[in-house]
Design a protein around this motif. Sequence first.
Motif, PDB file in Angstrom:
ATOM      1  N   THR A 183       0.837  -1.191   0.000  1.00 38.41           N
ATOM      2  CA  THR A 183       0.000   0.000   0.000  1.00 38.41           C
ATOM      3  C   THR A 183       0.878   1.249   0.000  1.00 38.41           C
ATOM      4  OG1 THR A 183      -0.123  -0.015   2.423  1.00 38.41           O
ATOM      5  CG2 THR A 183      -1.826  -1.216   1.212  1.00 38.41           C
ATOM      6  N   GLY A 184       0.227   2.391  -0.081  1.00 43.74           N
ATOM      7  CA  GLY A 184       0.947   3.666  -0.053  1.00 43.74           C
ATOM      8  C   GLY A 184       1.557   4.076  -1.368  1.00 43.74           C
ATOM      9  N   LEU A 185       1.122   3.472  -2.485  1.00 38.57           N
ATOM     10  CA  LEU A 185       1.673   3.837  -3.781  1.00 38.57           C
ATOM     11  C   LEU A 185       1.259   5.245  -4.206  1.00 38.57           C
ATOM     12  CD1 LEU A 185       2.129   0.718  -3.837  1.00 38.57           C
ATOM     13  CD2 LEU A 185       1.675   0.806  -6.285  1.00 38.57           C
ATOM     14  N   GLU A 186       0.227   5.783  -3.548  1.00 42.84           N
ATOM     15  CA  GLU A 186      -0.201   7.141  -3.907  1.00 42.84           C
ATOM     16  C   GLU A 186       0.844   8.186  -3.537  1.00 42.84           C
ATOM     17  OE1 GLU A 186      -1.556   6.218   0.237  1.00 42.84           O
ATOM     18  OE2 GLU A 186      -1.609   5.204  -1.708  1.00 42.84           O
ATOM     19  N   LYS A 187       1.877   7.801  -2.785  1.00 42.65           N
ATOM     20  CA  LYS A 187       2.939   8.733  -2.427  1.00 42.65           C
ATOM     21  C   LYS A 187       4.096   8.712  -3.424  1.00 42.65           C
ATOM     22  CE  LYS A 187       1.903   8.244   2.504  1.00 42.65           C
ATOM     23  NZ  LYS A 187       2.452   7.882   3.839  1.00 42.65           N
ATOM     24  N   TRP A 188       4.037   7.794  -4.397  1.00 36.95           N
ATOM     25  CA  TRP A 188       5.094   7.724  -5.396  1.00 36.95           C
ATOM     26  C   TRP A 188       5.019   8.911  -6.351  1.00 36.95           C
ATOM     27  CZ3 TRP A 188       5.864   1.926  -7.123  1.00 36.95           C
ATOM     28  CH2 TRP A 188       6.146   1.161  -5.980  1.00 36.95           C
ATOM     29  N   PRO A 189       6.149   9.307  -6.961  1.00 34.26           N
ATOM     30  CA  PRO A 189       6.204  10.564  -7.716  1.00 34.26           C
ATOM     31  C   PRO A 189       5.116  10.713  -8.779  1.00 34.26           C
ATOM     32  CG  PRO A 189       8.400   9.660  -7.433  1.00 34.26           C
ATOM     33  CD  PRO A 189       7.461   8.640  -6.905  1.00 34.26           C
ATOM     34  N   ILE A 190       4.926   9.736  -9.644  1.00 33.68           N
ATOM     35  CA  ILE A 190       3.980   9.898 -10.758  1.00 33.68           C
ATOM     36  C   ILE A 190       2.550   9.627 -10.309  1.00 33.68           C
ATOM     37  CG2 ILE A 190       3.354   9.071 -13.051  1.00 33.68           C
ATOM     38  CD1 ILE A 190       6.249   8.428 -13.551  1.00 33.68           C
ATOM     39  N   LYS A 192       1.116   9.958  -7.361  1.00 32.98           N
ATOM     40  CA  LYS A 192       0.511  10.894  -6.419  1.00 32.98           C
ATOM     41  C   LYS A 192      -0.158  12.074  -7.109  1.00 32.98           C
ATOM     42  CE  LYS A 192       4.673  13.699  -5.573  1.00 32.98           C
ATOM     43  NZ  LYS A 192       5.628  14.137  -4.539  1.00 32.98           N
ATOM     44  N   ALA A 193       0.157  12.292  -8.384  1.00 34.65           N
ATOM     45  CA  ALA A 193      -0.466  13.399  -9.104  1.00 34.65           C
ATOM     46  C   ALA A 193      -1.900  13.102  -9.503  1.00 34.65           C
ATOM     47  CB  ALA A 193       0.362  13.738 -10.339  1.00 34.65           C
ATOM     48  N   ALA A 195      -3.779  10.005  -8.099  1.00 37.03           N
ATOM     49  CA  ALA A 195      -4.461   9.024  -7.258  1.00 37.03           C
ATOM     50  C   ALA A 195      -4.585   9.498  -5.818  1.00 37.03           C
ATOM     51  CB  ALA A 195      -3.724   7.690  -7.306  1.00 37.03           C
ATOM     52  N   LYS A 196      -5.700   9.124  -5.183  1.00 35.75           N
ATOM     53  CA  LYS A 196      -5.883   9.354  -3.756  1.00 35.75           C
ATOM     54  C   LYS A 196      -5.344   8.178  -2.946  1.00 35.75           C
ATOM     55  CE  LYS A 196      -9.802  10.955  -2.433  1.00 35.75           C
ATOM     56  NZ  LYS A 196     -11.270  11.096  -2.228  1.00 35.75           N
ATOM     57  N   SER A 197      -5.453   6.964  -3.505  1.00 34.62           N
ATOM     58  CA  SER A 197      -4.903   5.765  -2.869  1.00 34.62           C
ATOM     59  C   SER A 197      -4.603   4.747  -3.956  1.00 34.62           C
ATOM     60  CB  SER A 197      -5.873   5.183  -1.831  1.00 34.62           C
ATOM     61  OG  SER A 197      -7.055   4.730  -2.463  1.00 34.62           O
ATOM     62  N   ALA A 198      -3.575   3.933  -3.727  1.00 35.25           N
ATOM     63  CA  ALA A 198      -3.181   2.915  -4.699  1.00 35.25           C
ATOM     64  C   ALA A 198      -2.448   1.794  -3.974  1.00 35.25           C
ATOM     65  CB  ALA A 198      -2.298   3.513  -5.799  1.00 35.25           C
ATOM     66  N   SER A 199      -2.593   0.568  -4.485  1.00 34.62           N
ATOM     67  CA  SER A 199      -1.951  -0.590  -3.869  1.00 34.62           C
ATOM     68  C   SER A 199      -1.712  -1.666  -4.919  1.00 34.62           C
ATOM     69  CB  SER A 199      -2.805  -1.157  -2.729  1.00 34.62           C
ATOM     70  OG  SER A 199      -4.047  -1.618  -3.228  1.00 34.62           O
ATOM     71  N   ILE A 200      -0.770  -2.587  -4.606  1.00 35.29           N
ATOM     72  CA  ILE A 200      -0.429  -3.717  -5.473  1.00 35.29           C
ATOM     73  C   ILE A 200      -0.575  -5.000  -4.663  1.00 35.29           C
ATOM     74  CG2 ILE A 200       1.439  -4.874  -6.718  1.00 35.29           C
ATOM     75  CD1 ILE A 200       2.488  -2.244  -7.584  1.00 35.29           C
ATOM     76  N   GLU A 201      -1.120  -6.060  -5.294  1.00 37.55           N
ATOM     77  CA  GLU A 201      -1.314  -7.342  -4.640  1.00 37.55           C
ATOM     78  C   GLU A 201      -0.639  -8.450  -5.430  1.00 37.55           C
ATOM     79  OE1 GLU A 201      -5.740  -6.530  -2.685  1.00 37.55           O
ATOM     80  OE2 GLU A 201      -5.513  -7.810  -4.448  1.00 37.55           O
ATOM     81  N   HIS A 202      -0.254  -9.494  -4.722  1.00 38.02           N
ATOM     82  CA  HIS A 202       0.337 -10.679  -5.357  1.00 38.02           C
ATOM     83  C   HIS A 202       0.140 -11.863  -4.408  1.00 38.02           C
ATOM     84  CE1 HIS A 202       3.166 -13.364  -7.382  1.00 38.02           C
ATOM     85  NE2 HIS A 202       3.708 -13.588  -6.193  1.00 38.02           N
ATOM     86  N   ALA A 203      -0.185 -13.039  -4.981  1.00 41.14           N
ATOM     87  CA  ALA A 203      -0.388 -14.234  -4.166  1.00 41.14           C
ATOM     88  C   ALA A 203      -0.045 -15.470  -4.981  1.00 41.14           C
ATOM     89  CB  ALA A 203      -1.835 -14.309  -3.666  1.00 41.14           C
ATOM     90  N   PHE A 204       0.512 -16.472  -4.303  1.00 42.38           N
ATOM     91  CA  PHE A 204       0.862 -17.738  -4.951  1.00 42.38           C
ATOM     92  C   PHE A 204       0.483 -18.891  -4.044  1.00 42.38           C
ATOM     93  CE2 PHE A 204       3.745 -21.349  -5.220  1.00 42.38           C
ATOM     94  CZ  PHE A 204       3.605 -21.704  -6.555  1.00 42.38           C
ATOM     95  N   ILE A 251      -0.384 -10.340 -10.536  1.00 47.99           N
ATOM     96  CA  ILE A 251      -0.263  -8.937 -10.156  1.00 47.99           C
ATOM     97  C   ILE A 251      -1.660  -8.333 -10.132  1.00 47.99           C
ATOM     98  CG2 ILE A 251       0.148  -8.204 -12.557  1.00 47.99           C
ATOM     99  CD1 ILE A 251       1.857  -5.912 -11.366  1.00 47.99           C
ATOM    100  N   GLY A 252      -1.940  -7.618  -9.088  1.00 47.22           N
ATOM    101  CA  GLY A 252      -3.208  -6.912  -8.959  1.00 47.22           C
ATOM    102  C   GLY A 252      -2.957  -5.467  -8.599  1.00 47.22           C
ATOM    103  N   PHE A 253      -3.720  -4.586  -9.214  1.00 48.79           N
ATOM    104  CA  PHE A 253      -3.497  -3.149  -9.028  1.00 48.79           C
ATOM    105  C   PHE A 253      -4.827  -2.495  -8.688  1.00 48.79           C
ATOM    106  CE2 PHE A 253      -2.799   1.221 -10.708  1.00 48.79           C
ATOM    107  CZ  PHE A 253      -1.748   1.565  -9.870  1.00 48.79           C
ATOM    108  N   ASN A 254      -4.854  -1.732  -7.599  1.00 52.27           N
ATOM    109  CA  ASN A 254      -6.050  -1.003  -7.165  1.00 52.27           C
ATOM    110  C   ASN A 254      -5.702   0.471  -7.058  1.00 52.27           C
ATOM    111  OD1 ASN A 254      -7.464  -3.564  -6.534  1.00 52.27           O
ATOM    112  ND2 ASN A 254      -6.001  -3.673  -4.852  1.00 52.27           N
ATOM    113  N   ILE A 255      -6.573   1.309  -7.591  1.00 52.52           N
ATOM    114  CA  ILE A 255      -6.320   2.745  -7.559  1.00 52.52           C
ATOM    115  C   ILE A 255      -7.647   3.479  -7.396  1.00 52.52           C
ATOM    116  CG2 ILE A 255      -6.396   2.920 -10.096  1.00 52.52           C
ATOM    117  CD1 ILE A 255      -4.313   5.172  -9.837  1.00 52.52           C
ATOM    118  N   THR A 256      -7.631   4.511  -6.584  1.00 49.87           N
ATOM    119  CA  THR A 256      -8.798   5.371  -6.365  1.00 49.87           C
ATOM    120  C   THR A 256      -8.427   6.793  -6.768  1.00 49.87           C
ATOM    121  OG1 THR A 256      -9.565   3.985  -4.536  1.00 49.87           O
ATOM    122  CG2 THR A 256     -10.479   6.196  -4.697  1.00 49.87           C
ATOM    123  N   LEU A 257      -9.221   7.366  -7.668  1.00 50.01           N
ATOM    124  CA  LEU A 257      -8.979   8.709  -8.168  1.00 50.01           C
ATOM    125  C   LEU A 257      -9.934   9.692  -7.503  1.00 50.01           C
ATOM    126  CD1 LEU A 257      -8.665   7.814 -11.965  1.00 50.01           C
ATOM    127  CD2 LEU A 257      -6.862   7.825 -10.236  1.00 50.01           C
TER     128      LEU A 257
END
Length: 357
Positions: A183-190, A192-193, A195-204, A251-257
């Motif tokens: 979690t916390g991908l919304e703080k990354w440079p590109i 954060k411009a 997204a309000k929140s973003a996360s990545i998921e992975h499971a095996f 790979i799973g990607f969730n983003i809220t704008l």
Amino acid sequence: QLRFGSNFSLTPIELIEFFYKPKKTTRTRNSARSRNRSKPIEKVEEDKNKNLDFNPLKIVHAMVKKINPISLSYTESLNRSSNQVIGEVPIGYKFGWLPKHGLEQSVEIGSNYGSWDHKRDGSLRSGIKLTRTLNISTNFTQNLTTTRSSANLEQMSITRDYVAYGDLLGEGLAFPGWSFRLTGLEKWPIIKAIAKSASIEHAFSGKETRSWQFENGSPEQLSFFQFGSFAKDHKDKERSSRISQNFSPLIGFNITLDKNISMTFRNNMSKSLNESPSGLTIQNDNSYTSTGSYTHRGGLRIPIPFYGTINLNNTISFTLNYDLNESREQRSGDKINLEVGSFSNSWKAGLRMSYQF
């Protein structure tokens, strides 16, 4: 029927703190700068040397603190039945410490003297908290089953977590499945411009399932910790096997704008190998799933004479889905040369609108 179950949980950081616990550091505010200036220079140098002291236990404490609690469970059950028993059943057989009742059975039952079923299940769960936003969870399970019939026919099977590799998944090792969410991908440079929140998921998760059949009883018992040697020594008695590996998601990607817009993306992959005396079959599945949604909340204010204003809240949402699925099968009668079997490609898209008031 006999059943035994146990659960054990251990928190590694509590075990370490039983021997060593770092001292809590407190910060004090200086009321005046003059106090710092009046402090002798020798005292300042001495405090700096104390802070530079190397303590390996402090490093071990910081590393072990990242390990999640370890949970271990084990369950063993035994179901036995004997038909048309003549005489009083011994107490030891009822409670389990006698393997046989030692009594005669009526000849009217023919060959159906009874059944014997033994199951052993074990699991181990833990994880590592690398950072505040990244937590990796692991889980390992193993199940053993042994069934004996009155015709002296014994069947064994095992299912455990497994990681396989190779074209025919012929190599591998027992290994727990894992999953993580960053979690916390919304703080990354590109990101954060926009997204309000973003996360990545992975499971095996990977599984190995094998079964054997022995006509005159098994020459040895199936060990809970030495399964590999048993599988190699009795390969000729193996009736079926299945090895699977699933990335759900790879790979799973969730983003809220802004303005209540959210999007998700999933890529799931799975591969399985089914082997029997007649040959083997390999199944490959791949899917892509994406979802976008928009929600608007509003309302109406209706003034009514002699009553006041009535607020009518309503919500309207739009959801767009798109799924793409690919499936391919390969077969081999000699377990060496693969031939392409059935395959399919499909996709679907849908738009859903809902209104609530």
